[in-house]
Write an enzyme that holds these catalytic residues in place. Structure first.
Site, mmCIF file in Angstrom:
data_model
loop_
_atom_site.group_PDB
_atom_site.id
_atom_site.type_symbol
_atom_site.label_atom_id
_atom_site.label_comp_id
_atom_site.label_asym_id
_atom_site.label_seq_id
_atom_site.Cartn_x
_atom_site.Cartn_y
_atom_site.Cartn_z
ATOM 1 N N CYS A 114 0.321 -1.005 -0.043
ATOM 2 C CA CYS A 114 -0.112 0.513 -0.044
ATOM 3 C C CYS A 114 1.409 1.195 -0.028
ATOM 4 C CB CYS A 114 -0.919 0.001 1.480
ATOM 5 S SG CYS A 114 -2.348 -1.138 1.354
ATOM 6 N N HIS A 250 -2.931 7.878 1.699
ATOM 7 C CA HIS A 250 -3.305 6.520 1.216
ATOM 8 C C HIS A 250 -4.741 6.064 2.079
ATOM 9 C CE1 HIS A 250 -4.166 1.945 0.595
ATOM 10 N NE2 HIS A 250 -3.880 1.491 1.906
ATOM 11 N N ASN A 280 -10.125 -0.140 -0.759
ATOM 12 C CA ASN A 280 -8.472 0.182 -0.396
ATOM 13 C C ASN A 280 -8.341 -0.535 -1.895
ATOM 14 O OD1 ASN A 280 -5.549 -0.353 0.206
ATOM 15 N ND2 ASN A 280 -6.238 -1.030 2.725
#
Length: 323
Positions: A114, A250, A280
């Site tokens: 990520c 993020h 996500n």
């Protein structure tokens, strides 16, 4: 004069299939309200059969090139941040290079889960300021739907597929915080925390794995580490929270996003949030949010932006840039 890596274009791509939370109610002991209350996610996109990470990345790259008014052969380097490349090798970046019809330069992948886009952006900046490249295409692209355990309600509802891209170009600046472009970066990792977020398989072990996550542990690390890395990058530039126009974090979980913003003393009105629409998307989430933020009229030329991300590894980092 100081050489800066300046954003010249941005773009994104999302697969056509939109999956609302309600779809999971048919196969899991979950609900739309349960998912929203714990993550802020309302829907996400899943890639179609035969639609791979390089395809998503290429479409985002084409959008970014169009936004910059450039052609593929104007680019010297392509860096793709991904944990879900099409093949073990070659890199997804070389596949994007071929799909764009780019016949010069070089391309490679970066894998920091990520946090991948922050790591890729930092690498692109280094290539530009060192003179290795004049223009770089930096892409975050993922098909996390391919590594989900569909019986694990704690994880499979959180992730989605997508891609975002930036075009960076070398420009001379004055060497202070008024410059456009990347002004500071900060990268970190700590491999001792592997077991709280990982995929339980891979090429070397000759297994096909699924994503595994200890959500509470990830949350415990995330807010503190994200706020600290952002503060570190801001200190390098010499700016305070009042000078930041937008935090573009993020997009993992709305509670992490809110917790980090609060710790940084930045109101949510100055945070770009897309997690409700995309879930996500790992390394794709920051460039996706940057592209959507510009398209929505939030992000404008001259804005001071802080991005920060944390992912498996653990790996985390931040970038301060003036748009």
């Amino acid at each position: 004069m100081t050489l800066r890596a300046v954003v010249k274009g941005v773009g994104h791509y999302l697969p056509e299939r939109i999956v609302p939370n309600a779809e999971f109610e048919q196969t899991l002991d979950t609900s739309d309200e349960w998912i929203k209350s714990r993550s802020g996610i309302e829907r996400r996109h899943f890639a179609a059969e035969g639609e791979n990470t390089s395809h998503l990345a290429t479409k985002a790259a084409k959008a970014a090139l169009a936004d910059a008014g450039l052609e593929a052969d104007d680019i010297d380097a392509i860096i793709v941040a991904t944990s879900t490349a099409d093949l073990t090798f070659p890199s997804a970046a070389t596949m994007v290079q071929a799909q764009l019809g780019m016949t010069k330069g070089f391309a490679f992948d970066v894998q920091a889960v990520c946090a991948g886009f922050v790591f890729a952006l930092t690498n692109a900046n280094a290539l530009i300021v060192s003179g290795q490249a004049k223009r770089a295409l930096v892409i975050g692209a993922e098909t996390f739907s391919r590594i989900m355990d569909w019986e694990d309600r704690a994880t499979c509802v959180l992730f989605g597929d997508g891609a975002g891209a930036l075009v960076l170009e070398a420009e001379d600046g004055k060497g202070d915080k008024s410059d456009r472009g990347i002004l500071a970066t900060d990268l970190n990792s700590d491999g001792r925390h592997k077991d709280i977020l990982y995929v339980d398989g891979g090429v070397s072990s000759q297994t096909t794995g699924y994503l595994r996550m200890q959500g509470k542990e990830v949350f415990r690390h995330a807010v503190e580490k994200l706020a600290k890395t952002a503060d570190t990058s801001m200190a390098k530039v010499g700016i305070t929270a009042d000078e930041v126009d937008w935090i573009v974090p993020h997009q993992a979980n709305i509670r992490i996003i809110k917790g980090t913003a609060k710790k940084m003393n930045i109101p949510m009105e100055r945070v770009v949030v897309t997690v409700q629409d995309h879930g996500n998307t790992s390394a794709a989430s920051i460039p996706l949010a940057l592209s959507v933020g510009k398209a929505n009229g939030q992000i404008k030329e001259g804005d001071m932006i802080v991005t920060e991300a944390i992912g498996g590894g653990l790996a985390w980092g931040s970038v301060v840039l003036r748009w």
